[in-house]
Design a protein around this motif. Structure first.
Motif, mmCIF file in Angstrom:
data_model
loop_
_atom_site.group_PDB
_atom_site.id
_atom_site.type_symbol
_atom_site.label_atom_id
_atom_site.label_comp_id
_atom_site.label_asym_id
_atom_site.label_seq_id
_atom_site.Cartn_x
_atom_site.Cartn_y
_atom_site.Cartn_z
ATOM 1 N N GLN A 118 7.040 -1.446 0.498
ATOM 2 C CA GLN A 118 7.669 -2.395 -0.415
ATOM 3 C C GLN A 118 6.715 -2.778 -1.541
ATOM 4 O O GLN A 118 5.638 -3.313 -1.283
ATOM 5 C CB GLN A 118 8.089 -3.664 0.319
ATOM 6 C CG GLN A 118 9.231 -3.476 1.257
ATOM 7 C CD GLN A 118 9.584 -4.769 1.977
ATOM 8 O OE1 GLN A 118 9.231 -5.848 1.538
ATOM 9 N NE2 GLN A 118 10.277 -4.634 3.093
ATOM 10 N N PRO A 119 7.115 -2.541 -2.800
ATOM 11 C CA PRO A 119 6.244 -2.893 -3.931
ATOM 12 C C PRO A 119 5.819 -4.358 -3.953
ATOM 13 O O PRO A 119 4.688 -4.660 -4.308
ATOM 14 C CB PRO A 119 7.105 -2.541 -5.153
ATOM 15 C CG PRO A 119 7.988 -1.435 -4.666
ATOM 16 C CD PRO A 119 8.304 -1.795 -3.235
ATOM 17 N N SER A 120 6.691 -5.266 -3.557
ATOM 18 C CA SER A 120 6.307 -6.685 -3.555
ATOM 19 C C SER A 120 5.168 -6.945 -2.569
ATOM 20 O O SER A 120 4.305 -7.793 -2.799
ATOM 21 C CB SER A 120 7.515 -7.566 -3.214
ATOM 22 O OG SER A 120 8.011 -7.238 -1.927
ATOM 23 N N VAL A 121 5.145 -6.206 -1.482
ATOM 24 C CA VAL A 121 4.085 -6.342 -0.478
ATOM 25 C C VAL A 121 2.770 -5.781 -1.028
ATOM 26 O O VAL A 121 1.701 -6.341 -0.797
ATOM 27 C CB VAL A 121 4.483 -5.615 0.833
ATOM 28 C CG1 VAL A 121 3.346 -5.594 1.822
ATOM 29 C CG2 VAL A 121 5.718 -6.270 1.436
ATOM 30 N N LEU A 155 -3.271 -4.482 -3.654
ATOM 31 C CA LEU A 155 -3.548 -3.044 -3.702
ATOM 32 C C LEU A 155 -3.962 -2.628 -5.107
ATOM 33 O O LEU A 155 -3.464 -3.158 -6.088
ATOM 34 C CB LEU A 155 -2.302 -2.247 -3.295
ATOM 35 C CG LEU A 155 -2.112 -2.059 -1.804
ATOM 36 C CD1 LEU A 155 -0.699 -1.618 -1.503
ATOM 37 C CD2 LEU A 155 -3.072 -1.038 -1.275
ATOM 38 N N SER A 156 -4.852 -1.668 -5.190
ATOM 39 C CA SER A 156 -5.313 -1.187 -6.495
ATOM 40 C C SER A 156 -4.176 -0.472 -7.223
ATOM 41 O O SER A 156 -3.239 0.040 -6.596
ATOM 42 C CB SER A 156 -6.479 -0.215 -6.315
ATOM 43 O OG SER A 156 -6.023 1.000 -5.748
ATOM 44 N N GLY A 157 -4.292 -0.419 -8.537
ATOM 45 C CA GLY A 157 -3.292 0.284 -9.343
ATOM 46 C C GLY A 157 -3.186 1.742 -8.955
ATOM 47 O O GLY A 157 -2.097 2.322 -8.935
ATOM 48 N N THR A 188 4.053 4.963 -5.185
ATOM 49 C CA THR A 188 5.304 4.950 -5.947
ATOM 50 C C THR A 188 5.934 6.332 -6.032
ATOM 51 O O THR A 188 7.152 6.457 -6.115
ATOM 52 C CB THR A 188 5.044 4.393 -7.371
ATOM 53 O OG1 THR A 188 4.442 3.107 -7.239
ATOM 54 C CG2 THR A 188 6.321 4.250 -8.155
ATOM 55 N N ASP A 189 5.137 7.371 -5.979
ATOM 56 C CA ASP A 189 5.634 8.743 -6.076
ATOM 57 C C ASP A 189 6.481 9.080 -4.845
ATOM 58 O O ASP A 189 6.049 8.871 -3.710
ATOM 59 C CB ASP A 189 4.441 9.695 -6.184
ATOM 60 C CG ASP A 189 4.875 11.139 -6.313
ATOM 61 O OD1 ASP A 189 5.001 11.811 -5.272
ATOM 62 O OD2 ASP A 189 5.082 11.590 -7.462
ATOM 63 N N ALA A 190 7.697 9.607 -5.070
ATOM 64 C CA ALA A 190 8.624 9.897 -3.970
ATOM 65 C C ALA A 190 8.056 10.885 -2.952
ATOM 66 O O ALA A 190 8.208 10.708 -1.747
ATOM 67 C CB ALA A 190 9.954 10.419 -4.525
#
Length: 186
Positions: A70-73, A79-81, A88-90
């Motif tokens: 989950q991006p919000s987590v 977490l680093s960029g 994020t990559d599928a």
């Protein structure tokens, strides 16, 4: 052989007189089991392995794979960029899921030899002057990066990861035209 192929092979074994159960001898069963393939462990970067381990050890949440993706987590846990970009990559999400379920190995970070090209006075090399101490003192030996003309350091001192270089404020070397960067084997 995968699980379904093993099931089919067992079903196709000769039946005993009653016809109701497969006749399975120990040797045949062992041979079939040896053919069963274990899921292969995937390779993930160190930063992702740290996140996976952290998610699996959260004590105060009922965490699972969906929580870890989950991006919000990610943002809430700092977490680093670079790690967020990877997650994020599928394709990487599928790799992360396989790592979660089947285990993983950690990718070796690429190492570089970095040379400041200096025609007038001789080239300078970026080194970690304490790299040799890591073997002796472990993580207690600090990374000390410096440019030097001297070549009296061991080969290990010249092999630097991008993470080491950037975290010690030498990240600019990757964008500088007067710097020669060679990928080296560890």
């Amino acid at each position: 052989m995968n699980k379904q192929e093993l099931i089919k092979a067992v079903i196709e074994l000769p039946v005993d007189c009653s016809g109701s159960r497969p006749k399975i001898d120990k040797l045949t069963t062992l041979e079939l089991i040896k053919l069963l393939k274990e899921p292969e462990k995937v390779q993930i970067p160190q930063m992702v392995a740290e996140w996976l381990k952290k998610c699996k050890t959260f004590k105060y949440f009922t965490t699972g794979l969906s929580f870890a993706l989950q991006p919000s987590v990610w943002e809430a846990n700092g977490l680093s960029g670079e790690c967020i970009e990877w997650l994020t990559d599928a394709e990487n999400q599928e790799t992360f899921a396989r790592a979660w379920l089947d285990g993983y190995t950690i990718e070796e970070e690429k190492k570089y030899k970095i040379t400041l090209l200096n025609r007038n006075d001789g080239d300078l090399y970026l080194v970690n002057q304490n790299a040799d101490l890591g073997d002796k003192y472990g993580h207690f030996s600090p990374v000390v990066l410096l440019f030097t003309k001297g070549t009296n350091f061991s080969e290990k001192c010249y092999k630097l990861t991008k993470k080491e270089v950037v975290s010690h404020d030498f990240g600019w070397v990757f964008d500088c035209p007067g710097i020669k960067i060679e990928e080296v084997d560890d």
